[in-house]
Design an enzyme around this catalytic site. Structure first.
Site, PDB file in Angstrom:
ATOM      1  N   LEU A 260       0.832  -1.201   0.000  1.00 20.29           N
ATOM      2  CA  LEU A 260       0.000   0.000   0.000  1.00 20.29           C
ATOM      3  C   LEU A 260       0.864   1.248   0.000  1.00 20.29           C
ATOM      4  O   LEU A 260       0.527   2.250  -0.642  1.00 20.29           O
ATOM      5  CB  LEU A 260      -0.938  -0.001   1.207  1.00 20.29           C
ATOM      6  N   TYR A 261       1.974   1.205   0.721  1.00 22.99           N
ATOM      7  CA  TYR A 261       2.897   2.342   0.717  1.00 22.99           C
ATOM      8  C   TYR A 261       3.317   2.670  -0.713  1.00 22.99           C
ATOM      9  O   TYR A 261       3.274   3.825  -1.149  1.00 22.99           O
ATOM     10  CB  TYR A 261       4.128   2.026   1.568  1.00 22.99           C
ATOM     11  N   ALA A 262       3.720   1.635  -1.464  1.00 23.32           N
ATOM     12  CA  ALA A 262       4.124   1.836  -2.850  1.00 23.32           C
ATOM     13  C   ALA A 262       2.971   2.396  -3.678  1.00 23.32           C
ATOM     14  O   ALA A 262       3.166   3.284  -4.525  1.00 23.32           O
ATOM     15  CB  ALA A 262       4.616   0.519  -3.447  1.00 23.32           C
ATOM     16  N   THR A 264       0.511   4.287  -2.681  1.00 19.60           N
ATOM     17  CA  THR A 264       0.265   5.704  -2.381  1.00 19.60           C
ATOM     18  C   THR A 264       1.327   6.589  -3.022  1.00 19.60           C
ATOM     19  O   THR A 264       1.040   7.719  -3.432  1.00 19.60           O
ATOM     20  CB  THR A 264       0.213   5.974  -0.869  1.00 19.60           C
TER      21      THR A 264
END
Length: 450
Positions: A260-262, A264
Site C-alpha cells: 500500500l505504501y508503494a 500511495t
C-alpha cells in the site's frame, strides 16, 4: 502517522409502510402500540445526541496542544496515537520566528518550505540548505510512528542552526496558507509522508491521510498562491513493485505495486502529473533507494539490526524463494541530500497564476540510488565488523507483506540532469552511522543531545 477519520455523510433511507384502512379501532390500537416505543426512541435519541455533544467538546479541548505539551516524549505516546491533532500556532512571536527562519541570506538564494523537516532526510536537507544561505522553514507533525524523542533531537539540532520547525499537519489548509502569507516561498521540498512498507498492513488509513490527502492539500495551496513555488517531493523506489527488470529505470513500468505504501507513492506521481497539467505547477519526484546514515529511522533494517546485535538478540535474514538473495541499493544520506539540492537548483519556475495555467510546466522523475545493490547478509557482516559483536542470525522466508527481493537504481538520468553522483559505499556509510549511533545511544540507555 495519524489515522484518517471516516465519516459517512449519507443518511439512511427510512422504510415505508402502509396504513390500514379498516377503521378507527385498528388505527387507535396501532397508535397506542406506537406511543410507548416512540417515546422510548425519543428518550434514547436525546441521550445519544447529548453524548455526541459531550464527546465533541472533550475532543476539541483535548486536541489543541501547545508546544510545551510535546517537550516530554511520554506525553506524546499517551495521547491518541496517530489521530488527527490540532496544533496551536500563530501570534506575533510565532510569526517572527517563521519570517526569520524563511529569510534568504545568500545572493540569489531560495526560500524553501521543507515538510517533514524533523524526519531523517528532512533534517539533513534542511541543514544543507541553511548552510548555503537559503531561507528554510520546516513543518512537521512529530507523530509517533517511531520514537518522537529522536525527532525532537533533530529539531533541536536544526534550531541551533537557525531553522524553525512549525508543528503542524500538511492537511491543515489554514496553516499552510498562513505560512505562504508570511514567507514568499520560491520552492517546496515535500518530504512529509507516512513511511514504512510493513506498517501499512496495520494502519492503512495513515498512508491515505498523509501520502495522498496531505499531498493534494499541499498542491491545492501551492497552485493558488502567487507566485506558485517549484515543488520537489519524495516518491520512492517502491513504485517499481514487482518489476523484474533491473536496474530500475524511470521509464520502466510502475503499475504493479507490492505494498500500500508503494501504491500511495505511485498515486502521488499521478496526482503530480494532474496538477502539473491543469495548474502549471513545476513538479519533480525523487525515487529514493533505501536511504541510511546518522540520525536515521529506527524502523529501517540497518538501524534495528545495530540495536539488536548490541543487545544479543536474534535478527531475521530474509531470503526469497529457492534460497534467493535479498539485496538493496543502499544509498547514503549525504548522497541523497546532493540529489535533493540538485533537483531544487534545476527546478524551473511554475507557470500558473491565480490557480490557472499560463503555459507548459516542468515535470520530472529521478532515481536517487547508489547503483550497487548489496545482499542484506553482507550488510549484517559489515555491522558485525564495526560493532565487534557476532550477530545471531535467523534465516527466514521473505514474508508477503510488501517487501520485494531486489532493488537496483539506474541513475543515468539524474547524473545527466542533476549532476548526481553517489560517492559513499556501504562500508564507509555504515561506519559513520555506527559512530553516530554509539554516541547518541550511550551505554545504559542514555541519549546524547548530538
Amino acid at each position: 502517522m495519524k489515522e484518517m477519520a471516516h465519516i459517512d455523510n449519507s443518511p439512511s433511507t427510512p422504510g415505508k409502510f402502509k396504513m390500514e384502512k379498516s377503521g378507527y379501532n385498528i388505527h387507535h390500537q396501532y397508535h397506542h402500540r406506537l406511543r410507548w416505543p416512540v417515546a422510548k426512541l425519543t428518550f434514547w435519541c436525546c441521550i445519544f445526541v447529548g453524548l455526541i455533544l459531550v464527546f465533541m467538546l472533550r475532543s476539541s479541548s483535548s486536541s489543541s496542544y501547545s508546544a510545551s505539551d510535546y517537550r516530554d516524549k511520554d506525553s506524546i505516546s499517551t495521547r491518541h496515537s496517530r489521530s488527527l491533532r490540532t496544533f496551536s500556532w500563530g501570534g506575533p512571536s510565532w510569526e517572527k520566528r517563521v519570517r526569520n527562519s524563511g529569510r534568504v541570506r545568500a545572493p540569489n538564494g531560495f526560500s524553501v518550505l521543507v515538510t517533514g523537516a524533523a524526519g531523517f532526510v528532512g533534517t539533513h536537507v534542511s541543514a544543507a540548505l541553511k548552510r548555503r544561505g537559503d531561507g528554510v522553514l520546516g513543518l512537521d507533525n512529530f507523530n509517533d510512528y517511531y520514537d518522537p524523542s529522536l525527532k525532537r533531537a533533530r529539531q533541536a539540532l536544526l534550531d541551533r542552526s537557525g531553522v524553525f520547525i512549525v508543528q503542524g499537519d500538511i492537511n491543515d489548509e489554514p496553516l499552510l496558507k498562513k505560512l505562504f502569507q508570511l514567507v514568499p516561498f520560491t520552492h517546496v521540498m515535500h518530504l512529509a509522508a507516512q513511511a514504512g512498507v510493513r506498517y501499512a498492513m496495520q494502519n492503512p488509513s495513515s498512508y491515505i491521510h498523509s501520502n495522498i490527502a496531505g499531498f493534494v492539500n499541499l498542491l491545492e495551496v501551492c497552485k493558488s498562491v502567487n507566485p506558485q513555488p517549484s515543488i520537489v517531493w519524495a516518491s520512492s523506489s517502491s513504485v517499481y513493485g514487482l518489476n523484474s527488470k533491473v536496474p530500475f529505470s524511470e521509464k520502466d513500468r510502475t503499475d504493479q505495486p507490492a505494498s500500500l505504501y508503494a501504491a500511495t507513492k505511485k498515486a502521488g506521481e499521478e496526482i503530480a502529473h494532474t496538477y502539473n497539467h491543469i495548474y502549471g505547477l513545476s513538479l519533480t519526484a525523487l525515487r529514493f533507494f533505501t536511504v541510511y546514515g546518522p540520525w536515521g529511522r529506527p524502523d529501517m533494517a540497518y538501524f534495528f539490526f545495530t540495536k539488536d546485535i548490541l543487545k544479543g538478540k536474534s535478527i531475521p535474514i530474509f531470503e526469497a524463494a529457492n534460497h534467493g538473495t535479498v539485496a538493496r541499493d543502499f544509498t547514503y544520506i549525504d548522497d541523497i541530500v546532493k540529489g535533493c539540492l540538485g533537483a531544487l537548483d534545476t527546478a524551473q519556475k511554475s507557470t500558473g497564476s491565480g490557480g490557472k495555467k499560463k503555459g507548459p510546466a516542468q515535470l520530472r522523475v529521478f532515481n536517487l540510488g547508489n547503483t550497487s545493490p548489496v545482499p542484506v547478509s553482507d550488510l549484517v557482516s559489515i555491522l558485525e565488523s564495526l560493532l565487534k559483536v557476532k550477530a545471531k542470525r535467523t534465516v527466514m522466508k521473505l514474508p508477503r507483506n510488501g517487501d520485494v527481493q531486489y532493488t537496483h537504481a539506474n541513475i543515468s538520468y539524474a547524473k545527466r540532469e542533476l549532476g548526481y553522483k553517489p560517492t559513499t559505499d556501504l562500508q564507509g556509510g555504515l561506519k559513520k552511522f555506527v559512530r553516530w549511533y554509539l554516541n547518541y545511544y550511550k551505554p545504559g540507555g542514555k541519549k546524547s543531545s548530538v
